[in-house]
Design a protein around this motif. Structure first.
Motif, short mmCIF file in Angstrom:
data_model
loop_
_atom_site.label_atom_id
_atom_site.label_comp_id
_atom_site.label_asym_id
_atom_site.label_seq_id
_atom_site.Cartn_x
_atom_site.Cartn_y
_atom_site.Cartn_z
N GLY A 1 0.83 -1.19 0.00
CA GLY A 1 0.00 0.00 0.00
C GLY A 1 0.87 1.24 0.00
N ILE A 2 0.54 2.18 -0.87
CA ILE A 2 1.32 3.40 -1.02
C ILE A 2 0.53 4.58 -0.46
N CYS A 3 1.17 5.41 0.37
CA CYS A 3 0.57 6.62 0.91
C CYS A 3 -0.72 6.29 1.65
N GLY A 4 -1.84 6.92 1.32
CA GLY A 4 -3.08 6.67 2.03
C GLY A 4 -3.56 5.25 1.91
N PHE A 5 -3.18 4.57 0.84
CA PHE A 5 -3.57 3.18 0.70
C PHE A 5 -2.65 2.25 1.47
N GLY A 6 -1.63 2.81 2.11
CA GLY A 6 -0.87 2.04 3.09
C GLY A 6 -1.73 1.72 4.29
N GLY A 7 -2.50 2.70 4.76
CA GLY A 7 -3.41 2.47 5.88
C GLY A 7 -4.47 1.45 5.53
N PHE A 8 -5.07 1.57 4.35
CA PHE A 8 -6.07 0.60 3.92
C PHE A 8 -5.46 -0.79 3.75
N ALA A 9 -4.22 -0.84 3.29
CA ALA A 9 -3.53 -2.13 3.12
C ALA A 9 -3.36 -2.83 4.47
N LEU A 10 -2.98 -2.08 5.49
CA LEU A 10 -2.82 -2.67 6.82
C LEU A 10 -4.17 -3.11 7.37
N ASN A 11 -5.20 -2.30 7.16
CA ASN A 11 -6.54 -2.65 7.63
C ASN A 11 -7.05 -3.92 6.94
N ALA A 12 -6.83 -4.00 5.63
CA ALA A 12 -7.25 -5.19 4.88
C ALA A 12 -6.50 -6.43 5.35
N THR A 13 -5.20 -6.28 5.60
CA THR A 13 -4.40 -7.42 6.03
C THR A 13 -4.83 -7.90 7.41
N ALA A 14 -5.17 -6.98 8.29
CA ALA A 14 -5.59 -7.36 9.64
C ALA A 14 -6.80 -8.26 9.62
N VAL A 15 -7.73 -7.99 8.70
CA VAL A 15 -8.99 -8.74 8.68
C VAL A 15 -8.95 -9.92 7.71
N ASP A 16 -8.10 -9.87 6.70
CA ASP A 16 -8.07 -10.89 5.65
C ASP A 16 -6.85 -11.79 5.86
N LYS A 17 -7.08 -12.95 6.44
CA LYS A 17 -5.98 -13.84 6.80
C LYS A 17 -5.35 -14.53 5.60
N ARG A 18 -5.91 -14.33 4.43
CA ARG A 18 -5.29 -14.89 3.22
C ARG A 18 -4.03 -14.14 2.83
N VAL A 19 -3.91 -12.89 3.30
CA VAL A 19 -2.75 -12.07 2.99
C VAL A 19 -1.61 -12.49 3.92
N LYS A 20 -0.50 -12.90 3.33
CA LYS A 20 0.59 -13.48 4.11
C LYS A 20 1.67 -12.49 4.53
N ALA A 21 1.71 -11.32 3.90
CA ALA A 21 2.70 -10.30 4.25
C ALA A 21 2.25 -8.97 3.67
N VAL A 22 2.62 -7.87 4.35
CA VAL A 22 2.19 -6.56 3.90
C VAL A 22 3.33 -5.56 4.04
N ALA A 23 3.44 -4.67 3.05
CA ALA A 23 4.43 -3.60 3.08
C ALA A 23 3.75 -2.28 2.74
N THR A 24 4.23 -1.20 3.32
CA THR A 24 3.72 0.12 2.98
C THR A 24 4.89 1.04 2.68
N THR A 25 4.63 2.02 1.83
CA THR A 25 5.62 3.07 1.57
C THR A 25 4.93 4.42 1.71
N SER A 26 5.61 5.36 2.35
CA SER A 26 5.07 6.71 2.59
C SER A 26 3.66 6.61 3.19
N LEU A 27 3.51 5.78 4.19
CA LEU A 27 2.22 5.50 4.82
C LEU A 27 1.50 6.76 5.30
N TYR A 28 0.22 6.81 5.01
CA TYR A 28 -0.71 7.79 5.59
C TYR A 28 -1.84 7.02 6.25
#
Length: 348
Positions: free
Chosen positions: A155-182
């Protein structure tokens, strides 16, 4: 209507209602329909795809694949962001780079923006935009050449936050990275560095509530007013100059991008004001998290604060001398080798 002061402060970089008739001749010469802000690697193929999210919204994406993938199923990545950008910008550049490194990658336009569907246009939602990531996981997991047990998110920028939120709830996601997180819910509800007072927040909510009456009377939602100037005067905040340098010049301009060429709806902040999306970030563990931020980025504190509260395994990587937008497109600054190693190691 008077400008909503806090709304402007929190979204200076992303609520630009900018005319397509920019004075920059280079922008006018672009074939904007086919325009990408980066060159496709000769080692990668790109195919336009569509898929539905859980709300029935049809999302538009680009699927990037290595040209010579071998016989084994591929590990895969979902990428989106920044907030207000489109897949022809940063997310596509990241997808191109990661596909070159052997991953199947989809970069997509979020609901209500770009070439994705959803009405009204120019709207964001912390829940729906988190769901968009999971919908892309659905899509990748159905591809015959993808190992559905090896899917990660960037997830990049504001979608870094959404990426983390999605990963927290979706256990199919095995790893997550963000850049310039908002964290968009935090910045909209509290302002930069949590500087908004209770009185200012109450005033913002009052203004947004009154705007709903106007929208109801008019039968349609009003667009926010332009905040990024068509031309810089030179006295703008440094981070505004940096956003301008990416979104409003040939470096990163795209007609479909709200940050380049449009505006969010006036009432867009409403769904963010009471929805702290990173409440459950600890539940990403034991899956690994990588947070990447620029040393001189105005947004650096978002990554640092999430790192403090997240559970292991986690890693915070600070890029020397980099500012927020350097991690949008500067391939000599973005640590793609680190991202490759992170996902190769953890998508097993």
């Amino acid at each position: 209507m008077k400008k909503i002061a806090f709304f402007i402060t929190g979204l200076l970089f992303s609520v630009a209602q900018l005319s397509a008739q920019n004075s920059n001749k280079n922008l006018k010469k672009m074939n904007l329909k086919e325009h990408y802000t980066f060159k496709l690697s000769d080692k990668v193929t790109r195919t336009s795809v569509t898929f539905k999210n859980r709300y029935g919204i049809v999302l538009s994406g680009d699927l990037y694949l290595p040209k010579n993938p071998g016989n084994e199923k591929l590990a895969a990545l979902v990428i989106s962001g920044p907030f207000g950008a489109v897949k022809q910008q940063s997310s596509g550049l990241y997808a191109n780079q990661m596909a070159e490194r052997g991953f199947a990658v989809i970069a997509f336009d979020p609901s209500y923006t770009g070439e994705s569907n959803g009405e009204p246009r120019n709207l964001a939602s912390p829940e729906i935009n988190s769901e968009d990531f999971s919908a892309a996981v659905d899509f990748l997991g159905l591809q015959k050449n993808v190992d559905r047990n090896k899917i990660g998110i960037i997830g990049i920028c504001g979608f870094g936050g959404f990426a983390l939120n999605a990963t927290a709830v979706d256990k199919r996601v095995k790893a997550v990275a963000t850049t310039s997180l908002y964290d968009m819910t935090r910045v909209m509800s509290k302002g930069y560095n949590d500087s908004v007072t209770p009185e200012q927040r109450n005033k913002t909510l009052e203004d947004l509530s009154q705007q709903r009456w106007k929208d109801a009377e008019n039968g349609k939602p009003a667009k926010g007013s332009r905040n990024l100037p068509e031309k810089l005067n030179g006295d703008e905040a440094q981070f505004v100059k940096e956003y301008f340098d990416y979104y409003r010049t040939p470096r990163g301009f795209h007609a479909n991008s709200l940050n380049s060429n449009g505006a969010w709806l006036m009432t867009n902040p409403l769904s963010f004001m009471n929805m702290p999306i990173l409440t459950y970030v600890k539940e990403i563990s034991p899956r690994p998290m990588l947070l990447i931020a620029g040393e001189n980025a105005h947004s650096r504190y978002f990554s640092e604060d999430i790192y403090k509260i997240a559970a292991e395994p986690k890693e915070l990587m600070i890029i020397p001398n980099a500012v927020h937008v350097d991690l949008y497109d500067k391939v000599d600054v973005i640590p793609f080798d680190k991202l490759e190693n992170f996902f190769t190691t953890n998508l097993k």
